[in-house]
Enzyme design. Structure first.
Site, PDB file in Angstrom:
ATOM      1  N   LEU A  28     -15.101  -7.074 -31.859  1.00 26.41           N
ATOM      2  CA  LEU A  28     -14.739  -7.965 -32.918  1.00 26.41           C
ATOM      3  C   LEU A  28     -13.261  -8.357 -32.574  1.00 26.41           C
ATOM      4  O   LEU A  28     -12.648  -7.456 -32.010  1.00 26.41           O
ATOM      5  CB  LEU A  28     -14.515  -7.099 -34.343  1.00 26.41           C
ATOM      6  CG  LEU A  28     -15.817  -6.829 -34.837  1.00 26.41           C
ATOM      7  CD1 LEU A  28     -15.559  -5.915 -36.455  1.00 26.41           C
ATOM      8  CD2 LEU A  28     -16.759  -8.112 -35.250  1.00 26.41           C
ATOM      9  N   ASP A  29     -12.971  -9.497 -32.822  1.00 26.49           N
ATOM     10  CA  ASP A  29     -11.395 -10.046 -32.564  1.00 26.49           C
ATOM     11  C   ASP A  29     -10.464  -8.999 -33.426  1.00 26.49           C
ATOM     12  O   ASP A  29     -10.777  -8.594 -34.607  1.00 26.49           O
ATOM     13  CB  ASP A  29     -11.398 -11.276 -33.207  1.00 26.49           C
ATOM     14  CG  ASP A  29     -12.233 -12.348 -32.325  1.00 26.49           C
ATOM     15  OD1 ASP A  29     -12.599 -12.072 -31.103  1.00 26.49           O
ATOM     16  OD2 ASP A  29     -12.216 -13.693 -32.788  1.00 26.49           O
ATOM     17  N   ARG A  30      -9.191  -9.126 -33.019  1.00 26.90           N
ATOM     18  CA  ARG A  30      -8.303  -8.193 -33.723  1.00 26.90           C
ATOM     19  C   ARG A  30      -8.174  -8.496 -35.142  1.00 26.90           C
ATOM     20  O   ARG A  30      -8.052  -7.607 -35.991  1.00 26.90           O
ATOM     21  CB  ARG A  30      -7.150  -8.269 -32.864  1.00 26.90           C
ATOM     22  CG  ARG A  30      -5.963  -7.458 -33.267  1.00 26.90           C
ATOM     23  CD  ARG A  30      -4.694  -7.644 -32.705  1.00 26.90           C
ATOM     24  NE  ARG A  30      -3.675  -7.012 -33.222  1.00 26.90           N
ATOM     25  CZ  ARG A  30      -2.253  -7.120 -32.639  1.00 26.90           C
ATOM     26  NH1 ARG A  30      -2.089  -7.822 -31.746  1.00 26.90           N
ATOM     27  NH2 ARG A  30      -1.339  -6.346 -33.393  1.00 26.90           N
ATOM     28  N   THR A  51     -10.335  -9.902 -37.132  1.00 26.41           N
ATOM     29  CA  THR A  51     -11.800  -9.838 -37.936  1.00 26.41           C
ATOM     30  C   THR A  51     -11.801  -8.442 -38.418  1.00 26.41           C
ATOM     31  O   THR A  51     -11.613  -7.579 -37.725  1.00 26.41           O
ATOM     32  CB  THR A  51     -12.803 -10.480 -37.088  1.00 26.41           C
ATOM     33  OG1 THR A  51     -12.442 -11.712 -36.558  1.00 26.41           O
ATOM     34  CG2 THR A  51     -14.124 -10.509 -37.573  1.00 26.41           C
ATOM     35  N   ARG A 101     -15.379 -18.742 -35.275  1.00 20.11           N
ATOM     36  CA  ARG A 101     -14.161 -19.451 -35.250  1.00 20.11           C
ATOM     37  C   ARG A 101     -14.265 -21.040 -34.739  1.00 20.11           C
ATOM     38  O   ARG A 101     -13.781 -21.941 -35.296  1.00 20.11           O
ATOM     39  CB  ARG A 101     -13.155 -18.847 -34.727  1.00 20.11           C
ATOM     40  CG  ARG A 101     -12.766 -17.598 -35.292  1.00 20.11           C
ATOM     41  CD  ARG A 101     -11.914 -16.504 -34.683  1.00 20.11           C
ATOM     42  NE  ARG A 101     -10.710 -17.080 -34.708  1.00 20.11           N
ATOM     43  CZ  ARG A 101      -9.809 -16.325 -34.073  1.00 20.11           C
ATOM     44  NH1 ARG A 101      -9.811 -15.154 -33.373  1.00 20.11           N
ATOM     45  NH2 ARG A 101      -8.381 -16.536 -33.829  1.00 20.11           N
TER      46      ARG A 101
END
Length: 319
Positions: free
Chosen positions: A142-144, A146, A244
C-alpha cells in the site's frame, strides 16, 4: 564493513523453495548490494548442488546452496525496538492472525517498508513485535499515505499461494476514495495503460501513456455529497498509484492527493479537518492458503476519514 569470511552451505527448506536464487540471497545477505549478488552468481561463486546457476533459477526443497564469503555493510540504523510506541500501536491494528497469515489495518503515513530515509516501516515493526517469527513478508503493498488492509505471510508456502492468487486475479481488493465532483454513474470501469517514471529525486510519478502497462480499475458510487463523491474502487491489475491516476484520468482526483490532486478541491474540504489522502483499503477477499476457506476481511476507516464524511453529510442535510 563486516566480512562474512566463511563459505556457508544452506539446505533449502520447504518454506524457502520456489523463490529465485537472487531474491533468496538478498534476504540472507542483508546489506549486500544487488550488484554484488549478481556478480557472485555470474562468476559462479554461488553454487546449487555444486553446479553453476543463473539469477532466475528457482530453488527446490533440499537444494544445497554454497554462499561465498562476502563483505556486508554495517547497519546504519539500530534495529527497531519492540518498545517503540509505533511498534506497540501496530499490535492494535491487527485484524486477523494465525500461523500462516497476519492481516493489518495499516495507518496512513506509515510506509510498508523502511528505506528511502525511513528506518521504520510496517514490516520492520511487525518483526520487532514478533521476534520469534522466522518468516514475515508482505503479500502486496500500500502507498505510504493509503490506509487499510495489508496482508502479510508468515510462511513461505503461504506467500507462494497468495502470490498465485494475485497472479490469477483471484484476490479482490476494495478501496474507498473521496473524489472531486459528481462521479458519473456510467463510469464503471477505467482501462488506461500506466507508465511509471522515476524522477531524479527518486520520486515515482505515474501517467496514462499508450506505452505503459495495461491497467484496469472498476468503480461504484457509494455516496454523493456537495461537489464530492465517495466511490468504491476495485483494481483488477495492481500497478503503482493505479487508483490515484485512474480517478484523475476520469476527471475526479482524490482528496488531499499531494501528487495527483487538486488544491482547490482540498481547500473546499478545510472545515472537515481532513489532512491526509482519502484512500482506504476497506476490504479484501481471498482464499486462506492453508485451509482453503474463503475469507473476506474489512478494515474500519480511521477517525479522520469518518469525521470528514460526517461533516459532508451534515452539509448535505443543511442544503
Amino acid at each position: 564493513m563486516n566480512i562474512q569470511n566463511q563459505v556457508q552451505f544452506i539446505e533449502i527448506s520447504d518454506d524457502e523453495a520456489g523463490q529465485r536464487i537472487d531474491n533468496f540471497l538478498l534476504t540472507k545477505l542483508k546489506g549486500v548490494p544487488k550488484s554484488m549478488i549478481y556478480r557472485i552468481i555470474r562468476k559462479g561463486e554461488v553454487r546449487v548442488n555444486k553446479g553453476r546457476i543463473k539469477p532466475e533459477y528457482k530453488l527446490l526443497e533440499g537444494d544445497q546452496v554454497r554462499v561465498p564469503p562476502v563483505r556486508v555493510a554495517e547497519r546504519e540504523t539500530a534495529p527497531v525496538s519492540a518498545k517503540l510506541g509505533k511498534v506497540a500501536a501496530l499490535a492494535d491494528c491487527i485484524l486477523f492472525e494465525d500461523d500462516y497469515i497476519l492481516v493489518l489495518n495499516k495507518p496512513s503515513g506509515t510506509a510498508v517498508h523502511g528505506g528511502s530515509g525511513l528506518s521504520f516501516g510496517v514490516i520492520e515493526g511487525l518483526r520487532a513485535l514478533r521476534p520469534e517469527a522466522r518468516f514475515l513478508e508482505l503479500v502486496h503493498r500500500l502507498d505510504r499515505d493509503t490506509s487499510g488492509i495489508l496482508l502479510v505471510a508468515k510462511k513461505r508456502s503461504a506467500l507462494r499461494a497468495l502470490h498465485e492468487q494475485l497472479r490469477l486475479k483471484q484476490m479482490q481488493k476494495d478501496y474507498l476514495a473521496l473524489v472531486r465532483g459528481n462521479w458519473q454513474s456510467h463510469t464503471k470501469v477505467v482501462q488506461a495503460p500506466l507508465l511509471k517514471n522515476i524522477l531524479q529525486s527518486g520520486e515515482r510519478v505515474v501517467k496514462v501513456n499508450s506505452e505503459g502497462k495495461p491497467s484496469e480499475t472498476r468503480f461504484k458510487v457509494e455516496e454523493r455529497f456537495e461537489n464530492a463523491t465517495l466511490i468504491k474502487a476495485s483494481p483488477v491489475t495492481g500497478r503503482t498509484h493505479q487508483i490515484r491516476v485512474h480517478t484523475l484520468y476520469a476527471g475526479h482526483p482524490i482528496a488531499f492527493d499531494d501528487r495527483y490532486g487538486d488544491r482547490q478541491f482540498d481547500s473546499q474540504l478545510a472545515d472537515t479537518g481532513l489532512n491526509r489522502l482519502f484512500l482506504h483499503a476497506s476490504a479484501l477477499k481471498f482464499t486462506h492458503p492453508n485451509t482453503g476457506e474463503e475469507m473476506r476481511l474489512q478494515a474500519p476507516m480511521d477517525a479522520g476519514l469518518t469525521r470528514c464524511l460526517k461533516v459532508l453529510r451534515n452539509r448535505k442535510t443543511a442544503i
